[in-house]
Design a protein around this motif. Structure first.
Motif, short mmCIF file in Angstrom:
data_model
loop_
_atom_site.label_atom_id
_atom_site.label_comp_id
_atom_site.label_asym_id
_atom_site.label_seq_id
_atom_site.Cartn_x
_atom_site.Cartn_y
_atom_site.Cartn_z
N VAL A 144 0.80 -1.27 0.14
CA VAL A 144 0.16 -0.01 -0.08
C VAL A 144 0.95 1.26 -0.01
N GLN A 145 1.73 1.39 0.78
CA GLN A 145 2.68 2.44 0.88
C GLN A 145 3.46 2.60 -0.33
N ARG A 146 4.04 1.48 -1.18
CA ARG A 146 4.76 1.78 -2.35
C ARG A 146 3.69 2.29 -3.37
N ASP A 147 2.48 1.88 -3.42
CA ASP A 147 1.63 2.52 -4.39
C ASP A 147 0.64 3.90 -3.91
N SER A 148 1.32 4.30 -3.08
CA SER A 148 0.52 5.31 -2.16
C SER A 148 0.79 6.79 -3.10
N ARG A 149 -0.17 7.37 -3.20
CA ARG A 149 -0.01 8.87 -4.15
C ARG A 149 0.92 9.77 -3.51
N SER A 150 0.98 9.66 -2.03
CA SER A 150 1.69 10.71 -1.43
C SER A 150 3.19 10.32 -1.08
N LEU A 151 3.38 9.50 -1.86
CA LEU A 151 4.84 9.04 -1.89
C LEU A 151 5.61 9.78 -2.72
N VAL A 152 6.82 10.32 -1.97
CA VAL A 152 7.66 11.19 -2.86
C VAL A 152 8.76 10.24 -3.43
N LYS A 153 8.61 10.62 -4.86
CA LYS A 153 9.51 9.59 -5.73
C LYS A 153 10.74 10.06 -6.11
N ASP A 154 10.89 11.41 -6.09
CA ASP A 154 12.16 12.00 -6.43
C ASP A 154 13.38 11.26 -6.21
N PRO A 155 13.99 10.96 -7.18
CA PRO A 155 15.36 10.10 -6.83
C PRO A 155 16.39 10.82 -6.25
#
Lengths: 254, 385
Positions: free
Chosen positions: B54-65
């Motif tokens: 769920v965390q991995r697919d969350s929209r609030s995840l900041v993906k900036d490498p």
């Protein structure tokens, strides 16, 4: 965790003194006038949510990885078997990776929220919303955008399945006996599940079947068969219930 | 997390033989690819795996490498390369001071934490603390403690008349157990920091700032600032004051004088600072936000993003005197030459509401000229015509 509290005292006390609620509820809802002719639709089974564990003496859920694995396997087998009786083809959903996965996760959550709302505000008669009071008012949906989920463009319906089992531990059952002597009602075990069918062209929930006290021990094959039978009770477009033993014969006849 | 009993004993033995050279208590022994074996631990790992999906697919995840690489880098420099390799890191956009680690090795860091720490060392102090929870398998111990506690309460409530006292004492023990674990993780995190290139005094600094902000929030909401040394019965964590105190004492004792490390925290945060500040301003916590901004400015000076955020903060509270201050902050930001178009928007709105109509409209016109495709362009245009 640094700051957030984990459990409140209230939650702890509730877990101990949980009293069995009376489930004077309906179990199945069908969109008025909805029919699903056999052999006309392609149904995609979304990744089922299956949780199996034990219930401690104090009522805590103790997740059990082995039981959950067994249940996943057994329910998949039982579903494959039951498929022949559903009248339409059911295929497993291939989960997308990358950008699409977040959207799928959101729709899984959304289905869970809608299903809980149906159970709470429609199936439970005393709690019905004013717009759901009459008999023909089964109107729920996930919104038309559900069809844009990756991999669903060729399908007609999506089938969602959720089951959760907490098997009462020996300690819980002993507590139940002693509690009964003290005239305190205590339940042992939680066995709930629901299944829903969503029309992918409109996003409407056309059928939902929910039961908060399901039968069948999902940890063995026989129990899983029973559970799946209960989950799919009242499935639209289902031919007249045939005895389970006869199902493979029909399949081989095609 | 990875300490089989034998390994722990071994580590203790090695620790005592080398005691003359190194007085520091030993770290838990590290073991790669740990797999849980007991029913309880396998169960909670399974649940953690599901939550991680769920965390991995969350929209609030900041993906900036870049930001992820920075936070991971600090973790690795704090706990060591081998240990940090076992962690999956997730940055979640939540404007509060928190981080946690799940039993299966997923670390979740909230952006409010990144906004509040002022250096790599302070970030390392928190990440080391969280890694300590993981390495000491605290989730499992907590799960078992809760189960034992609720079992006792259940029996007491059935078998013993007036069992309320027993229930309270059991619940009290469960919370005390939790506080002990926090203290243990604090000290393990401190050990990592003391062994790393970062000064171990940073651990106490973090908690002093947290207290400062709590005071500012309380005063801003017309409450009373309160810091207790002793935690209440139902506190899951030691008090901030107690943590600051024992961590400060430990850092004085450790006396780890280190060469100053190049601190890249400000640089790594530069791109995200306006976003995280914006999240913070929306919390409607004037006192706390004002403290936070001043605390950040203490390190970097009043930079453009800090001035803009301060302008937003004052403009949103919106008393007549606040609007005057807000306009000044925006003007200072604009004066620095690198202000975003939104500074003109804020300035214009603040001036308009201060009855300085012509100046306000001019600022809004500049905003529209600089950012014609802004989502609120139509709305702002109605304020000019």
């Amino acid at each position: 965790m640094i700051i957030l509290c984990r459990a409140t005292l209230v939650a702890l006390m509730l877990a101990v003194t949980a009293i069995a609620p009376a489930y004077a509820q309906e179990k199945t809802g069908l969109k008025p006038g909805f029919v699903l002719a056999p052999g006309t639709a392609r149904i995609v089974l979304m990744r089922p949510s299956i949780r199996v564990g034990a219930q401690s003496t104090g009522g805590m859920y103790e997740p059990n990885a082995d039981w959950t694995d067994q249940a996943k396997e057994n329910i998949a087998t039982a579903l494959a078997k039951a498929q022949t009786g559903l009248g339409n083809s059911v295929v497993g959903y291939v989960e997308p990776v990358g950008a699409g996965s977040a959207k799928v996760a959101e729709y899984q959550e959304l289905f869970g929220a809608v299903a809980s709302s149906v159970i709470e505000y429609q199936f439970f008669k005393g709690n019905r919303l004013p717009t759901k009071k009459r008999k023909d008012q089964f109107e729920w949906g996930l919104g038309p955008d559900v069809r844009t989920l990756p991999g669903l463009d060729k399908a007609d319906y999506a089938l969602f399945i959720t089951t959760e089992d907490h098997f009462g531990s020996t300690g819980r059952k002993m507590l139940q006996v002693f509690a009964a002597m003290a005239r305190v009602p205590i339940t042992a075990g939680v066995h709930k599940g629901f299944a829903g069918l969503v029309d992918l062209r409109t996003g409407e929930l056309v059928w939902l079947n929910a039961d908060m006290q399901m039968g069948g021990d999902v940890r063995d094959a026989e129990g899983a068969d029973k559970r799946v039978r209960q989950l799919l009770e009242g499935f639209p477009g289902k031919p007249i219930e045939a005895p389970i033993a006869a199902a493979p014969a029909i399949a081989s006849a095609h | 997390m990875r300490i089989p009993v034998v390994g722990l004993l071994l580590a203790t033995a090695i620790g005592t033989s080398a005691v003359a050279a190194d007085k520091r208590p030993p770290l838990p022994t590290y073991m790669q690819a740990y797999t849980p074996t007991t029913v309880d631990e396998r169960g909670i790992w399974m649940e953690a795996d599901e939550r991680e999906r769920v965390q991995r697919d969350s929209r609030s995840l900041v993906k900036d490498p870049a930001l992820n690489a920075y936070v991971r880098g600090v973790l690795c420099r704090t706990v060591g390369e081998d240990r940090c390799r076992s962690v999956r890191l997730y940055i979640d956009e939540v404007p509060a001071f928190n981080a946690y680690m799940t039993p299966n090795g997923a670390m979740v860091v909230w952006t409010g934490l990144l906004l509040r720490v002022r250096s790599e060392a302070e970030l390392g102090a928190i990440l080391g603390h969280e890694f300590g929870h993981f390495e000491l398998r605290h989730s499992l111990k907590d799960f078992k403690s809760h189960r034992t506690g609720t079992d006792v309460m259940a029996w007491a409530s059935i078998l013993i008349r007036n069992s309320a006292n027993i229930q309270y004492s059991v619940v009290g023990q469960m919370y005390a157990f939790s506080r002990d674990q926090e203290r243990e993780a604090d000290m393990t995190g401190f050990q990592y920091l003391a062994r790393s290139q970062y000064p171990s005094s940073a651990a106490a600094d973090v908690w002093e700032h947290v207290m400062g902000e709590a005071d500012a929030t309380a005063i801003g909401r017309r409450g009373r600032a309160q810091h207790k040394y002793v935690a209440g019965v139902f506190a899951t964590h030691p008090t901030d004051l107690a943590r600051a105190t024992y961590l400060r004492a430990a850092s004085i004792e450790a006396h780890d004088v280190k060469r100053a490390v190049v601190d890249t925290h400000q640089a790594a945060m530069a791109k995200w600072l306006p976003v995280f500040l914006n999240d913070q301003i929306k919390l409607n916590d004037f006192g706390g936000s004002e403290y936070l901004l001043a605390n950040l400015a203490d390190g970097t000076g009043w930079s453009t993003p800090l001035l803009c955020a301060r302008g937003d903060l004052y403009r949103e509270r919106g008393n007549p005197r606040d609007l005057v201050s807000a306009a000044q902050f925006y003007q200072e930001a604009i004066g620095k030459g690198d202000a975003p178009p939104e500074a003109y928007r804020g300035l214009g709105l603040a001036l308009l509401r201060s009855q300085q109509v012509a100046e306000g409209q001019a600022a809004l016109a500049t905003y529209l000229r600089l950012k014609p495709a802004a989502t609120d362009a139509t709305l702002i245009a109605t304020l000019i015509s």
